[in-house]
Design a protein around this motif. Structure first.
Motif, PDB file in Angstrom:
ATOM      1  N   ARG A  72       4.606   2.509   8.850  1.00  0.00           N
ATOM      2  CA  ARG A  72       5.322   2.200  10.094  1.00  0.00           C
ATOM      3  C   ARG A  72       4.372   1.602  11.128  1.00  0.00           C
ATOM      4  NH1 ARG A  72      10.377   3.114  12.496  1.00  0.00           N
ATOM      5  NH2 ARG A  72      10.220   2.004  14.446  1.00  0.00           N
TER       6      ARG A  72
ATOM      7  N   SER B 129      11.700  -1.272   7.188  1.00  0.00           N
ATOM      8  CA  SER B 129      12.356   0.018   7.426  1.00  0.00           C
ATOM      9  C   SER B 129      13.691  -0.102   8.160  1.00  0.00           C
ATOM     10  CB  SER B 129      11.429   0.919   8.228  1.00  0.00           C
ATOM     11  OG  SER B 129      11.213   0.380   9.509  1.00  0.00           O
TER      12      SER B 129
ATOM     13  N   TYR C  51      12.648   8.299   7.647  1.00  0.00           N
ATOM     14  CA  TYR C  51      11.482   7.457   7.411  1.00  0.00           C
ATOM     15  C   TYR C  51      10.185   8.253   7.531  1.00  0.00           C
ATOM     16  CZ  TYR C  51       8.607   3.325   7.370  1.00  0.00           C
ATOM     17  OH  TYR C  51       7.684   2.383   7.027  1.00  0.00           O
TER      18      TYR C  51
END
Length: 91
Positions: A34, A80, A88
């Motif tokens: 991320r 994502s 996530y």
């Protein structure tokens, strides 16, 4: 009650409150991914500002500002985007 007793009571209460939530362990690999995606987004955003000839979106007004953000929305796709944010980061 002394300070040590108060601290134990507060910590105990906090632990009980945390147990009421269904916390899931964090997945470090997903967090690292991320962060890379966030960095890629920032790079894309900066390149888009350069394309529009500005250093900040604040410099844009009206239709040009809308065009800028529509361009970003249309052209940047994160890996994502299809995932739920909470899922996530959890295992």
């Amino acid at each position: 009650m002394d300070l040590k007793g108060i601290i134990k009571q507060v910590v105990s209460k906090q632990l009980k409150e945390n147990q009421n939530y269904n916390w899931k362990p964090l997945n470090e690999a997903k967090i690292a991914q991320r962060l890379r995606e966030d960095s890629a987004y920032k790079d894309f955003f900066k390149a888009t500002m350069k394309k529009f000839g500005v250093e900040s979106p604040k410099e844009l007004t009206g239709a040009k500002k809308k065009e800028f953000f529509n361009y970003v929305d249309k052209n940047y796709k994160a890996k994502s985007e299809a995932l739920n944010e909470l899922d996530y980061f959890t295992a």
